[in-house]
Design a protein around this motif. Sequence first.
Motif, short mmCIF file in Angstrom:
data_model
loop_
_atom_site.label_atom_id
_atom_site.label_comp_id
_atom_site.label_asym_id
_atom_site.label_seq_id
_atom_site.Cartn_x
_atom_site.Cartn_y
_atom_site.Cartn_z
N VAL A 39 37.63 42.09 33.92
CA VAL A 39 37.79 41.48 35.24
C VAL A 39 36.93 42.16 36.30
O VAL A 39 37.02 41.83 37.48
N ASP A 40 36.10 43.10 35.89
CA ASP A 40 35.20 43.81 36.79
C ASP A 40 33.82 43.17 36.67
O ASP A 40 33.11 43.37 35.69
N GLY A 141 40.71 47.09 36.54
CA GLY A 141 39.37 46.54 36.66
C GLY A 141 39.08 46.04 38.06
O GLY A 141 37.98 46.27 38.61
N ARG A 142 40.06 45.37 38.66
CA ARG A 142 39.87 44.90 40.04
C ARG A 142 39.75 46.07 41.00
O ARG A 142 38.97 46.04 41.95
N ARG A 143 40.52 47.13 40.76
CA ARG A 143 40.45 48.31 41.62
C ARG A 143 39.05 48.90 41.60
O ARG A 143 38.47 49.21 42.65
N MET A 148 34.08 49.61 44.56
CA MET A 148 32.62 49.58 44.62
C MET A 148 32.15 48.66 45.75
O MET A 148 31.23 49.01 46.51
N LYS A 149 32.77 47.51 45.90
CA LYS A 149 32.37 46.60 46.97
C LYS A 149 32.56 47.25 48.34
O LYS A 149 31.70 47.11 49.22
N GLU A 261 28.04 34.11 41.50
CA GLU A 261 29.18 33.75 42.34
C GLU A 261 30.44 34.45 41.86
O GLU A 261 30.80 34.38 40.69
N HIS A 262 31.11 35.14 42.79
CA HIS A 262 32.39 35.76 42.47
C HIS A 262 33.52 34.83 42.91
O HIS A 262 33.61 34.45 44.08
N ALA A 263 34.39 34.47 41.97
CA ALA A 263 35.54 33.63 42.27
C ALA A 263 36.74 34.51 42.61
O ALA A 263 37.08 35.43 41.87
N SER A 264 37.37 34.25 43.74
CA SER A 264 38.50 35.07 44.18
C SER A 264 39.78 34.24 44.21
O SER A 264 39.75 33.03 44.35
N VAL A 265 40.90 34.95 44.08
CA VAL A 265 42.22 34.32 44.02
C VAL A 265 43.11 35.01 45.04
O VAL A 265 43.00 36.22 45.28
#
Length: 535
Positions: A39-40, A141-143, A148-149, A261-265
Amino acid sequence: MSEYHAESVVSTLAAAVAADPSVVAKVYSQQLRKGARSVDDFAMFEGAEGSGKPFIVRKDIASAHAGDEVKFTVMSQPRGPGARGEQPLRGNESSVDFKTFGCVVDFWRDAFKFTKKQLKFMAGGGGVKSAVLLALREKLGRRRMNDMKMALKLQGVGNTIYPNARKTFASLNALDTLTPSGITNAIPQWRRLGGRSIVVTSRHGSPVYKPMVYIPDAAIASIKNSSSYEQAAMHGGARSNEENPLFSGKLLDWNGVGLFEHASVDPENDQCADPLAPRAILGMGFGVDSPAADCVLRSDSTATPAKTDLKTPYMAWMGGYAYEWYEGQSHSTATTAPGGVAWTAFYSSITSATYYAWVLNPDGSVGFVSWVGSDNNGNQIKLTHILNPDNTADASGLGVATLGNLVATGDNWGLNTAGTDYARLPGGAGSGSNCSPDFVWTSQFDAGAYIIPCNANGAVDMCSLILGQDTAVRAYVGDDLLVGDKDDYSFVDGGGYETIFGQAPCIRTDGKTSGYSLLRHAGQHPGLEVPTLSA
């Protein structure tokens, strides 16, 4: 239920949901690492030093401990006159500069707890434990990705690019969105700062060199809806409906630039969206006539004590929060921020600034608010001002007719004729007002409203990234480890993980972060459109 341990958060049977019984009960450390990578987005761009990838990974540091600084050394290009013909070379040799920068690694841990009653009587039984472990590894993974972002967004030095010749985020307005032509104009600026194309392997196995623009899904609409991109997709893509980008949704390369493209929820009861296009949901309504202490942007519901959450960092991506990448960083004197400034000064510039946001109610009415950075503790934001044209009876004392560059003077969306409620009326009726008459305005905000950060012009806060070689470093120490815990004579069982890692942008010898560029632009969250000044 009584508390089993003062520092434990225990999920009860009543709060549980059915689990997938097919999930195996045991998760190994290598599965944790694999699941986190899945998920990263940036995991696919990782590589060793010299690999030509944006994110340089160091794993040969098993002896490092939490709090240690992993060192990286960079070298400038050789400079000097050299010698032609019979000119003496001695004294005319080339020289290079070296610079060492650090990436501090620290522990990151997470876990959950269940009662034995829950595990025994829930559908799926022990599968519940495994299901949550699987979810925790995705959260890891999201963390890593979001850390990083935030690093690339906040720690850049001399590498921010704005559209339409803008020079600051404060100057952006409604017209300053991300466009194909804007990307084309940004690439030479990125190269001028030292950006180098990454290595992408083609389907034929040969290396292809190109920069990559990483775009949050909220900002991609302005690319796909542009006439120039539509023409390129129509004439440059495959003719079949299955393969043509206009129908398949696949992103075309643009002028030799890859687009990602990053898809966000927006998950339930957690942080929303993406650090590059932040938003949040208001959990407790308030208005300009509420007590000042209630004028807080928070995502938990204080009306239901059982749901009160003062720890989840719902607002950590909003302006002003002192976001840390290792414990105690905001007070650190042992290392310095990119650009050579002290971390204390780096954080002071963030926490002392003023920030703005739209509050978009479920009924479509909008309001405008502001705060000082130090009033954002990551979980909630204490407001300093609320845009409101009629401030004769504000109990909060926060109402102002001019906020940022928005002026509501003379508008009539304040108290109604009875003086007991706040009207929701179109803006722009007053003398000198620039509140768009195309929107319904209010200073009363409802639970479920979206909080959308912006600048003083109302331009929504969005960023994209031009990724090149040596954008940032990632340091992993040892393996990700599963951990367990038991409370109340083993009636409460828990599981989780611990890991040690660090991340930081790459710095060249002049102190600039040159491997990537931050594209700072305006935009709109589709379906959550808000007003923005156009000049």
